[in-house]
Write a protein that holds these residues in place. Structure first.
Motif, PDB file in Angstrom:
ATOM      1  N   ALA A   1       0.831  -1.203   0.000  1.00 21.35           N
ATOM      2  CA  ALA A   1       0.000   0.000   0.000  1.00 21.35           C
ATOM      3  C   ALA A   1       0.864   1.251   0.000  1.00 21.35           C
ATOM      4  O   ALA A   1       0.552   2.235  -0.695  1.00 21.35           O
ATOM      5  N   GLY A   2       1.963   1.220   0.738  1.00 19.77           N
ATOM      6  CA  GLY A   2       2.879   2.359   0.752  1.00 19.77           C
ATOM      7  C   GLY A   2       3.473   2.620  -0.625  1.00 19.77           C
ATOM      8  O   GLY A   2       3.574   3.771  -1.069  1.00 19.77           O
ATOM      9  N   ILE A   3       3.855   1.547  -1.307  1.00 18.28           N
ATOM     10  CA  ILE A   3       4.384   1.686  -2.668  1.00 18.28           C
ATOM     11  C   ILE A   3       3.320   2.316  -3.574  1.00 18.28           C
ATOM     12  O   ILE A   3       3.621   3.200  -4.382  1.00 18.28           O
ATOM     13  N   CYS A   4       2.090   1.851  -3.434  1.00 10.69           N
ATOM     14  CA  CYS A   4       1.000   2.409  -4.251  1.00 10.69           C
ATOM     15  C   CYS A   4       0.818   3.899  -3.988  1.00 10.69           C
ATOM     16  O   CYS A   4       0.621   4.683  -4.922  1.00 10.69           O
ATOM     17  N   LEU A   5       0.897   4.305  -2.725  1.00 11.09           N
ATOM     18  CA  LEU A   5       0.712   5.723  -2.402  1.00 11.09           C
ATOM     19  C   LEU A   5       1.872   6.578  -2.909  1.00 11.09           C
ATOM     20  O   LEU A   5       1.664   7.731  -3.310  1.00 11.09           O
ATOM     21  N   VAL A   6       3.073   6.020  -2.918  1.00  8.91           N
ATOM     22  CA  VAL A   6       4.194   6.732  -3.537  1.00  8.91           C
ATOM     23  C   VAL A   6       3.905   6.914  -5.031  1.00  8.91           C
ATOM     24  O   VAL A   6       4.126   7.990  -5.598  1.00  8.91           O
ATOM     25  N   GLY A   7       3.349   5.887  -5.657  1.00  7.44           N
ATOM     26  CA  GLY A   7       2.961   5.988  -7.058  1.00  7.44           C
ATOM     27  C   GLY A   7       1.933   7.075  -7.289  1.00  7.44           C
ATOM     28  O   GLY A   7       2.005   7.816  -8.279  1.00  7.44           O
ATOM     29  N   VAL A   8       0.964   7.190  -6.387  1.00  7.06           N
ATOM     30  CA  VAL A   8      -0.040   8.258  -6.485  1.00  7.06           C
ATOM     31  C   VAL A   8       0.650   9.620  -6.482  1.00  7.06           C
ATOM     32  O   VAL A   8       0.357  10.474  -7.325  1.00  7.06           O
ATOM     33  N   ALA A   9       1.563   9.805  -5.542  1.00 12.00           N
ATOM     34  CA  ALA A   9       2.256  11.090  -5.432  1.00 12.00           C
ATOM     35  C   ALA A   9       3.045  11.404  -6.705  1.00 12.00           C
ATOM     36  O   ALA A   9       3.029  12.538  -7.194  1.00 12.00           O
ATOM     37  N   VAL A  10       3.728  10.401  -7.249  1.00  9.74           N
ATOM     38  CA  VAL A  10       4.518  10.628  -8.459  1.00  9.74           C
ATOM     39  C   VAL A  10       3.605  10.951  -9.646  1.00  9.74           C
ATOM     40  O   VAL A  10       3.838  11.913 -10.385  1.00  9.74           O
ATOM     41  N   ILE A  11       2.556  10.156  -9.814  1.00 13.37           N
ATOM     42  CA  ILE A  11       1.667  10.359 -10.960  1.00 13.37           C
ATOM     43  C   ILE A  11       0.954  11.714 -10.900  1.00 13.37           C
ATOM     44  O   ILE A  11       0.878  12.439 -11.890  1.00 13.37           O
ATOM     45  N   MET A  12       0.450  12.056  -9.741  1.00 12.79           N
ATOM     46  CA  MET A  12      -0.397  13.261  -9.639  1.00 12.79           C
ATOM     47  C   MET A  12       0.376  14.549  -9.354  1.00 12.79           C
ATOM     48  O   MET A  12      -0.018  15.606  -9.839  1.00 12.79           O
ATOM     49  N   TYR A  13       1.430  14.474  -8.551  1.00 11.28           N
ATOM     50  CA  TYR A  13       1.974  15.707  -8.006  1.00 11.28           C
ATOM     51  C   TYR A  13       3.428  15.990  -8.394  1.00 11.28           C
ATOM     52  O   TYR A  13       3.985  16.983  -7.955  1.00 11.28           O
ATOM     53  N   ALA A  14       4.012  15.164  -9.263  1.00 12.35           N
ATOM     54  CA  ALA A  14       5.377  15.460  -9.732  1.00 12.35           C
ATOM     55  C   ALA A  14       5.342  16.704 -10.607  1.00 12.35           C
ATOM     56  O   ALA A  14       4.370  16.952 -11.328  1.00 12.35           O
ATOM     57  N   PRO A  15       6.396  17.506 -10.533  1.00 16.69           N
ATOM     58  CA  PRO A  15       6.431  18.712 -11.375  1.00 16.69           C
ATOM     59  C   PRO A  15       6.434  18.323 -12.866  1.00 16.69           C
ATOM     60  O   PRO A  15       7.127  17.398 -13.265  1.00 16.69           O
ATOM     61  N   ARG A  16       5.655  19.027 -13.633  1.00 18.65           N
ATOM     62  CA  ARG A  16       5.548  18.766 -15.075  1.00 18.65           C
ATOM     63  C   ARG A  16       5.596  20.082 -15.828  1.00 18.65           C
ATOM     64  O   ARG A  16       5.266  21.137 -15.288  1.00 18.65           O
TER      65      ARG A  16
END
Length: 116
Positions: A97-112
């Protein structure tokens, strides 16, 4: 991304998780636990509400939102199981679950770059 926008997005993800997981749980209870059609109807309504929540996300890309929500769903399902059904996840559940939440942060909130 402004903090207020991130907080709004996180609140919408939490709302989506409650609606989807709760709706599925209500249908499970109505059908598998023989609690009746009213439970199933409540589940269908909750699942319908879940379908609208993504439309309120501040990001414009449906695919990105739904992909990120997948991680929220994984973690939310474990939390629901703990709170509602007495499920006790093991360390591998929590790590996953922690890995999944890190994925959420990367997908949604990484600078683009603007527009991507």
């Amino acid at each position: 991304m402004p903090v207020v926008t991130v907080l709004r997005s996180l609140m919408l993800f939490a709302l989506a998780a409650v609606a989807e997981i709760g709706g599925a749980w209500l249908i499970w209870q109505g059908w598998r636990e023989h609690r009746g059609l009213w439970w199933i109807a409540g589940g269908v309504i909750a699942l319908g509400a879940y379908g609208f929540v993504a439309a309120f996300q501040p990001a414009a890309n449906f695919g990105r939102i739904l992909a990120a929500y997948g991680g929220v769903f994984v973690a939310g399902s474990l939390i629901w199981g703990m709170v509602v059904d007495g499920f006790r996840p093991d360390r591998w559940d929590l790590i996953g679950a922690g890995i999944c939440l890190v994925g959420v942060a990367v997908i949604m909130y990484a600078p683009r770059a603007v527009g991507s």
